[in-house]
Design a protein around this motif. Structure first.
Motif, PDB file in Angstrom:
ATOM      1  N   ALA A 174       0.852  -1.182   0.000  1.00 11.36           N
ATOM      2  CA  ALA A 174       0.000   0.000   0.000  1.00 11.36           C
ATOM      3  C   ALA A 174       0.890   1.235   0.000  1.00 11.36           C
ATOM      4  N   PRO A 175       0.339   2.404  -0.312  1.00  8.68           N
ATOM      5  CA  PRO A 175       1.145   3.631  -0.239  1.00  8.68           C
ATOM      6  C   PRO A 175       1.667   3.874   1.176  1.00  8.68           C
ATOM      7  N   VAL A 176       2.772   4.596   1.259  1.00  7.27           N
ATOM      8  CA  VAL A 176       3.327   5.003   2.553  1.00  7.27           C
ATOM      9  C   VAL A 176       2.501   6.203   3.017  1.00  7.27           C
ATOM     10  N   GLU A 177       1.366   5.867   3.636  1.00  8.33           N
ATOM     11  CA  GLU A 177       0.384   6.896   3.989  1.00  8.33           C
ATOM     12  C   GLU A 177      -0.345   6.510   5.269  1.00  8.33           C
ATOM     13  N   PRO A 178      -0.436   7.415   6.263  1.00 11.95           N
ATOM     14  CA  PRO A 178       0.126   8.765   6.249  1.00 11.95           C
ATOM     15  C   PRO A 178       1.647   8.738   6.256  1.00 11.95           C
ATOM     16  N   PRO A 179       2.282   9.878   5.958  1.00 13.94           N
ATOM     17  CA  PRO A 179       3.741   9.915   5.938  1.00 13.94           C
ATOM     18  C   PRO A 179       4.328   9.521   7.295  1.00 13.94           C
ATOM     19  N   VAL A 180       5.477   8.865   7.272  1.00 13.76           N
ATOM     20  CA  VAL A 180       6.144   8.499   8.523  1.00 13.76           C
ATOM     21  C   VAL A 180       6.725   9.750   9.174  1.00 13.76           C
ATOM     22  N   ARG A 181       6.927   9.696  10.495  1.00 19.67           N
ATOM     23  CA  ARG A 181       7.276  10.885  11.279  1.00 19.67           C
ATOM     24  C   ARG A 181       8.529  10.668  12.130  1.00 19.67           C
ATOM     25  N   PHE A 182       9.564  10.131  11.507  1.00 17.89           N
ATOM     26  CA  PHE A 182      10.800   9.902  12.249  1.00 17.89           C
ATOM     27  C   PHE A 182      11.720  11.122  12.215  1.00 17.89           C
ATOM     28  N   GLY A 183      11.655  11.883  11.143  1.00 17.08           N
ATOM     29  CA  GLY A 183      12.543  13.019  10.981  1.00 17.08           C
ATOM     30  C   GLY A 183      11.837  14.177  10.318  1.00 17.08           C
ATOM     31  N   PHE A 184      12.594  14.986   9.561  1.00 21.68           N
ATOM     32  CA  PHE A 184      12.009  16.181   8.957  1.00 21.68           C
ATOM     33  C   PHE A 184      11.177  15.855   7.721  1.00 21.68           C
ATOM     34  N   GLY A 185      11.267  14.635   7.198  1.00 30.30           N
ATOM     35  CA  GLY A 185      10.498  14.281   6.017  1.00 30.30           C
ATOM     36  C   GLY A 185      10.232  12.794   5.971  1.00 30.30           C
ATOM     37  N   SER A 186       9.321  12.405   5.091  1.00 28.26           N
ATOM     38  CA  SER A 186       8.959  11.005   4.919  1.00 28.26           C
ATOM     39  C   SER A 186       9.675  10.442   3.696  1.00 28.26           C
ATOM     40  N   THR A 187       9.436   9.170   3.418  1.00 28.64           N
ATOM     41  CA  THR A 187       9.846   8.581   2.149  1.00 28.64           C
ATOM     42  C   THR A 187       8.771   8.896   1.109  1.00 28.64           C
ATOM     43  N   PRO A 188       9.030   8.637  -0.174  1.00 30.97           N
ATOM     44  CA  PRO A 188       7.981   8.864  -1.168  1.00 30.97           C
ATOM     45  C   PRO A 188       6.710   8.078  -0.849  1.00 30.97           C
ATOM     46  N   ARG A 189       5.557   8.633  -1.244  1.00 31.11           N
ATOM     47  CA  ARG A 189       4.280   7.970  -0.995  1.00 31.11           C
ATOM     48  C   ARG A 189       4.216   6.625  -1.704  1.00 31.11           C
ATOM     49  N   THR A 190       4.759   6.555  -2.921  1.00 27.70           N
ATOM     50  CA  THR A 190       4.792   5.296  -3.655  1.00 27.70           C
ATOM     51  C   THR A 190       5.957   4.459  -3.151  1.00 27.70           C
ATOM     52  N   PRO A 191       5.728   3.227  -2.690  1.00 27.98           N
ATOM     53  CA  PRO A 191       6.824   2.412  -2.156  1.00 27.98           C
ATOM     54  C   PRO A 191       7.962   2.264  -3.159  1.00 27.98           C
ATOM     55  N   CYS A 192       9.182   2.420  -2.678  1.00 29.92           N
ATOM     56  CA  CYS A 192      10.338   2.355  -3.569  1.00 29.92           C
ATOM     57  C   CYS A 192      11.606   2.151  -2.764  1.00 29.92           C
ATOM     58  N   VAL A 193      12.670   1.817  -3.498  1.00 28.61           N
ATOM     59  CA  VAL A 193      14.020   1.749  -2.949  1.00 28.61           C
ATOM     60  C   VAL A 193      14.847   2.817  -3.646  1.00 28.61           C
ATOM     61  N   VAL A 194      15.553   3.621  -2.862  1.00 24.82           N
ATOM     62  CA  VAL A 194      16.425   4.644  -3.444  1.00 24.82           C
ATOM     63  C   VAL A 194      17.869   4.351  -3.068  1.00 24.82           C
ATOM     64  N   ARG A 195      18.740   4.521  -4.033  1.00 23.66           N
ATOM     65  CA  ARG A 195      20.179   4.492  -3.787  1.00 23.66           C
ATOM     66  C   ARG A 195      20.548   5.877  -3.309  1.00 23.66           C
ATOM     67  N   ILE A 196      21.258   5.983  -2.196  1.00 19.12           N
ATOM     68  CA  ILE A 196      21.357   7.279  -1.542  1.00 19.12           C
ATOM     69  C   ILE A 196      22.679   7.442  -0.810  1.00 19.12           C
ATOM     70  N   THR A 197      23.143   8.675  -0.758  1.00 13.80           N
ATOM     71  CA  THR A 197      24.233   9.046   0.141  1.00 13.80           C
ATOM     72  C   THR A 197      23.677  10.078   1.106  1.00 13.80           C
ATOM     73  N   THR A 198      23.676   9.755   2.383  1.00 16.99           N
ATOM     74  CA  THR A 198      23.164  10.647   3.420  1.00 16.99           C
ATOM     75  C   THR A 198      24.332  11.275   4.169  1.00 16.99           C
ATOM     76  N   THR A 199      24.289  12.584   4.318  1.00 15.24           N
ATOM     77  CA  THR A 199      25.295  13.310   5.084  1.00 15.24           C
ATOM     78  C   THR A 199      24.636  13.888   6.327  1.00 15.24           C
ATOM     79  N   VAL A 200      25.203  13.602   7.491  1.00 18.56           N
ATOM     80  CA  VAL A 200      24.679  14.086   8.768  1.00 18.56           C
ATOM     81  C   VAL A 200      25.751  14.951   9.419  1.00 18.56           C
ATOM     82  N   GLU A 201      25.384  16.169   9.759  1.00 18.97           N
ATOM     83  CA  GLU A 201      26.319  17.082  10.411  1.00 18.97           C
ATOM     84  C   GLU A 201      26.108  17.037  11.920  1.00 18.97           C
ATOM     85  N   VAL A 202      27.165  16.719  12.664  1.00 19.11           N
ATOM     86  CA  VAL A 202      27.090  16.601  14.115  1.00 19.11           C
ATOM     87  C   VAL A 202      28.120  17.517  14.751  1.00 19.11           C
ATOM     88  N   SER A 203      27.893  17.862  16.020  1.00 13.27           N
ATOM     89  CA  SER A 203      28.865  18.651  16.773  1.00 13.27           C
ATOM     90  C   SER A 203      30.009  17.758  17.210  1.00 13.27           C
TER      91      SER A 203
END
Length: 236
Positions: A174-203
Motif C-alpha cells: 500500500a502507499p506510505v500513507e500517512p507519511p512516517v514521522r521519524f525526521g524532517f520528512g517522509s519517504t515517497p508515498r509510492t513504495p520504492c528503494v532509493v540508492r542514496i548518500t546521506t550526510t549528517v552534520e554533528v557537533s
C-alpha cells in the motif's frame, strides 16, 4: 568563554526502502554499505496507532535514536539480503520481503548524475525543490539538532510485499500513507528503494561507535516493553 563547537559531516552510503502495507504499518529500511560505523542495517517502523519504533544493532542504536524521533527502541540484529529483484529483511519480530520493479524514468535521470556530485550537500540543497514537487519528499533539513542532506542516486519501485510483525501479517503493499514521522520528512508515498548518500552534520569530531546501547536507549527499550511493543500488536 568556551570555544565554538566543531562540526563533523558523517557520510552514510547505501539504500533506503520505504514500504506501506494495507494494515497501516509503514516500514523504512536503511541498508548502509559504508558508514562511520561500518556496514549495517536498521529498521524504522510506524504502527497504525502512530507508535514509532526503531530496530537497530547495538553499535548504531544510540546514534540513530539521537538523530531521529522514536517512541521506543529495540536493540536487535538486523539482516538484509539483497538480490537483483528482491530484498529479505529480518529484524527482531519483523519479517519482510519485497519485490523490485525495473528502474523508473526518474531513476534513470538520477543515476545519470555522477555519484560524487549527487552526494554533495550543495547539490542536495539544489534538488530539494524538485524532490518536493515530484516525490513530495525533502532532501535537506534538520532533525534532532543535526543537519542532514539526502543525495538520491537511483530509484526502483517496490511491486509487492510479504510482511509480518510479531506473528501478524501486515497485508499487501500500500502507499506510505500517512507519511512516517521519524525526521524532517517522509519517504515517497509510492513504495520504492532509493540508492542514496546521506550526510549528517554533528557537533564535535563524530560519534563513538558502541558495542552496547547507552543507558538512555536501554530506558527506551524498557519503556517500549511497558507499552506493549514486545508483548503484542494492536488489533484494528
Amino acid at each position: 568563554m568556551q570555544p565554538p563547537a566543531r562540526h563533523a559531516r558523517l557520510r552514510f552510503d547505501g539504500w533506503i526502502a520505504g514500504v506501506g502495507t494495507a494494515s497501516g504499518t509503514r516500514v523504512v529500511v536503511g541498508h548502509w554499505a559504508r558508514s562511520p560505523f561500518g556496514p549495517f542495517s536498521d529498521v524504522m517502523l510506524e504502527r497504525p496507532d502512530g507508535h514509532r519504533l526503531l530496530l537497530a544493532p547495538p553499535h548504531t542504536a544510540d546514534f540513530i535514536a539521537e538523530t531521529y524521533t522514536f517512541d521506543s527502541v529495540r536493540v536487535t540484529p538486523v539482516r538484509v539480503d539483497r538480490t537483483a529483484g528482491s530484498w529479505t529483511v529480518s529484524a527482531g519480530s519483523l519479517d519482510l520481503r519485497f519485490a523490485l520493479g525495473r528502474r523508473s524514468l526518474l531513476g534513470f535521470l538520477l543515476s545519470a548524475v555522477p555519484g560524487p556530485i549527487a552526494a554533495r550537500p550543495a547539490w542536495t540543497a539544489v534538488t530539494d525543490p524538485l524532490a518536493r514537487l515530484l516525490l513530495n519528499v525533502r532532501t535537506h533539513g534538520s532533525v534532532g539538532g543535526r543537519n542532514e542532506w539526502y543525495g538520491v542516486r537511483d530509484l526502483h519501485p517496490i511491486t509487492g510485499v510479504a510482511a509480518s510483525y510479531e506473528g501478524r501479517h501486515l497485508g499487501p503493499l500500500a502507499p506510505v500513507e500517512p507519511p512516517v514521522r521519524f525526521g524532517f520528512g517522509s519517504t515517497p508515498r509510492t513504495p520504492c528503494v532509493v540508492r542514496i548518500t546521506t550526510t549528517v552534520e554533528v557537533s564535535g569530531s563524530g560519534p563513538e561507535p558502541r558495542t552496547r546501547p547507552s543507558a538512555s536507549v536501554r530506558a527506551q527499550c524498557r519503556q517500549g516493553d511497558r507499552r506493549g511493543t514486545r508483548g503484542g500488536y494492536p488489533h484494528g
